[in-house]
Each structure stands twice: as C-alpha cells, then as structure tokens.
Motif scaffolding. Structure first.
Motif, PDB file in Angstrom:
ATOM      1  N   ASN A  13      85.186  51.279  64.339  1.00 42.75           N
ATOM      2  CA  ASN A  13      84.781  51.928  63.084  1.00 42.75           C
ATOM      3  C   ASN A  13      83.329  52.373  63.206  1.00 42.75           C
ATOM      4  N   ARG A  47      93.474  55.390  57.829  1.00 40.84           N
ATOM      5  CA  ARG A  47      92.576  54.515  58.577  1.00 40.84           C
ATOM      6  C   ARG A  47      93.218  53.132  58.670  1.00 40.84           C
ATOM      7  N   ARG A  49      93.434  49.277  58.774  1.00 42.99           N
ATOM      8  CA  ARG A  49      92.670  48.126  58.311  1.00 42.99           C
ATOM      9  C   ARG A  49      93.035  46.841  59.054  1.00 42.99           C
ATOM     10  N   GLY A  71      97.490  52.598  50.442  1.00 40.00           N
ATOM     11  CA  GLY A  71      97.573  51.490  51.375  1.00 40.00           C
ATOM     12  C   GLY A  71      99.026  51.078  51.619  1.00 40.00           C
ATOM     13  N   LEU A  93      94.705  42.821  50.351  1.00 40.16           N
ATOM     14  CA  LEU A  93      94.931  43.022  51.778  1.00 40.16           C
ATOM     15  C   LEU A  93      95.462  41.726  52.397  1.00 40.16           C
ATOM     16  N   LYS A  95      95.908  39.800  55.916  1.00 38.47           N
ATOM     17  CA  LYS A  95      95.467  39.745  57.316  1.00 38.47           C
ATOM     18  C   LYS A  95      96.498  38.930  58.100  1.00 38.47           C
TER      19      LYS A  95
END
Length: 370
Positions: A13, A47, A49, A71, A93, A95
């Motif tokens: 990034n 993009r 994540r 998203g 989000l 992970k």
C-alpha cells in the motif's frame, strides 16, 4: 508464503501524500483461485484489505472499492465456510488466518472487529487462552498469523506472543520494534515486515526481497519528501507568524510612538500657550506700568509747569510791589516835610520779610498750595 520461499504473494500500500494506491504481485505456487480473485478485484478497482491462504488450499480475500464502499469477502477450501459467511455478514472487517496443526490438518482463526473471534478446535491451546484473556479484558487483537505444525504469531494490546521452531525467526521477533506482519513458508523460510524495514531468512525468493527493498526505498524517499514538505510548511508558517508578530509589534510601537509624540506635542503646545499667556500678561503689565509712568510724568510735568507759572507770577507780583513801593517813596519825597513825617517809617513797615506769606505779608508762611 507458500510451501517454500519461492511461493509468495506481496501486497504493498502506497501513499505519497497526494494519492494512495496498491500494488499486487506473486510468484510460484499460489492457489489459482486466489490469483483469479485478485485479478477480478483489480479489474473492478477494488483494493484488497486482507488475503490469506495455507498450503492445503484454504484461502480468503476481502476487497473494497477505492471510496470505501462495496466491501465483500470471498473464500474457499475451508470447512469453516458457514462460520465465515455468518461473521462476514456485518460491516465489521473480518481478519482471517489459515494454518496447519502438527498433524497437517487445517487450522483457522477469524477475528471480527476489535476482539471478537472464532477459532478451530485444533488451534494451539496457548493461543486460544491468550485470545480469551484479551477478549475478557476488553482489549484489542491486532492480527494473528498461523503457520504449519501448530505454530503462530499474535499481536494484541498486551504485546506479542509466538510459537515457532525457527530459531532465528524467534530471535528477530524478540528484538524491539513494531511487527506489522510475519510470514513463514512450509520449508521454514520466513519474512518479518516492520514499519521501516524488513528481515528475511535464507531461501526467500530474490524477486520478493528486491520488491521489498524498492518499496522501503520508495517509502523512505516519500517520507523524506513529506518531512521536507512538512518542515518547509512549518518554516513558512513560522516565518509568516514571525512576520505577523513583527508587523503587530511594529504597529504597537508605531501607535505608542504616535501617542507619545502626540503627548509631547500637546505638552509643548501647552508650554507654548502658557509662555504666550505669560508674555501677554507681562506685556500688559509693562503697558500698564508704562501708561502709569506716562501719567505720572504728565502730572509731574503739569505740576512743574504750574509751579513755574506760579513762581513767575509771584516774581512779577514782587516786582510789582517793589515798583509800587519805589513809586510811593518818590511820591513821599515830593511831599512837604510836614506831611512827610507821617510816612517816615513806611520803609520799615512795608518791608516784606521772607518769612512772611507772599500773599498776606503779615503772617508766617506755612505751605504753598497749588
């Protein structure tokens, strides 16, 4: 990393202060579905994540549009598909990390939001205990990385913890400094990502290390440029502030000077006005004195003139009397002797003493009146 250091996926990034962008590259034995989904995200301007996979074919990708909307998550090859579907249904989000236990079975760890989590039953018990403790303490879990043979790395609000058979990896992790990410291949090669540099073991593909070298060089250059720009901005702001303060100070000094000069001018004008009044009063007093002296002189002159006239008149009167006396004596002398006897003492009786009044001639003189 995949089975070896030659199997890798790199996401970088970038941010130059004006725009942000992401680069994606890979090499070797990366799952085909991962490559395909990354390309799909790239084509749709998404993009990434989060990306994770293990050597057994489990994979996960999370992507979002550049404006932060849209998203979505994709995954495959895992028995925890229903769990992932449930956890990724909200706005937070998720992970994801996949690994292997000491028997080669899949392990997984899903973190949602700050400290919500779901893990496989065969996950390392030490890791599960730490995550439970972090959750109960209402602290945050930054990320978890699962490797083969039940090894792992966790970063949370209490610090870091790991289990690995790689001695040099463990030594590097013990060193101070923030760890942004850790990757360990099936052959034992590894990479540690830190904010301003990376550390890697032998066996990592040189193409990957070259890209990392270039990324940190670019990042350092951008940081230096940004630091220079920030310093220039601060210097400019300081110069502007100093110029403004100097201008304000000069304006205050000018105002104080003008006020002081006005006060001095007013004081000077007051002194001059007082001096003018004093001079006028003095001139007026001198004029009055002059007039008084003039009147006195006129009066003295008139008095002197009257006295002179009076003196002249008295002299003329004395002369007249003397002439009359002389004429009287002559006339007496012309009379017969028998008649002259009665005027024999006329001279004595008619003599005027200087001590007698010049008018009455029979009393002592006291004063003269004009």
């Amino acid at each position: 990393l995949g089975d070896s250091g030659d199997d890798w996926l790199l996401l970088t990034n970038h941010d130059d202060g004006n725009r942000m962008w992401q680069t994606k590259d890979w090499s070797g034995g990366i799952p085909a579905k991962v490559k395909k989904q990354i390309n799909n995200c790239t084509n749709k301007d998404r993009r990434l994540r989060g990306v994770n996979f293990n050597t057994n074919g489990c994979w996960y990708i999370n992507g979002v549009k550049e404006d932060g909307t849209g998203g979505h998550a994709w995954w495959g090859g895992t028995s925890a598909s229903d769990t992932l579907k449930e956890m990724t249904g909200g706005s937070l989000l998720v992970k994801v990390s996949f690994g292997l236990d000491e028997y080669g079975s899949d392990t997984y760890c899903f973190i949602k939001g700050k400290n919500g989590y779901n893990v496989s039953n065969n996950l390392n018990s030490g890791l599960k205990d730490r995550m439970k403790r972090i959750n109960e303490q209402r602290k945050g879990i930054n990320f978890v990385r699962l490797f083969g043979d039940g090894e792992y790395f966790i970063s949370d609000d209490n610090g870091t913890q790991w289990v690995t058979s790689a001695i040099f990896l463990s030594k590097e992790l013990k060193k101070s400094g923030k760890v942004e990410d850790v990757a360990k291949a099936g052959d034992g090669s590894w990479v540690i990502i830190k904010p301003d540099h990376y550390v890697s073991s032998r066996g990592v593909d040189s193409a990957l290390t070259q890209q990392l070298d270039q990324f940190y060089r670019d990042q350092k250059n951008r940081n230096n440029q940004r630091s220079r720009a920030i310093n220039e901005y601060h210097n400019r702001r300081r110069e502007e502030r100093e110029a403004q303060e100097r201008a304000e100070r000069e304006a205050i000094e000018a105002a104080e000077r003008a006020e002081r000069e006005a006060a001095e001018r007013a004081e000077r004008e007051a002194r001059e006005a007082a001096a003018a009044i004093e001079a006028a009063e003095r001139a007026e007093a001198e004029e009055r004195a002059k007039k008084a002296n003039t009147r006195a002189a006129v009066l003295e002159s008139k008095l002197e003139e009257r006295l002179r006239e009076e003196w002249k008149s008295i002299k003329e009167l004395e002369q007249y009397v003397q002439n009359r006396k002389q004429s009287l004596r002559q006339s007496i002398m012309e009379l017969p002797p028998s008649m002259r006897q009665q005027f024999k003492n006329v001279n004595e009786k008619q003599t005027i003493s200087h001590s007698e009044c010049v008018v009455c001639q029979d009393t002592a003189a006291v004063r003269a009146v004009v």
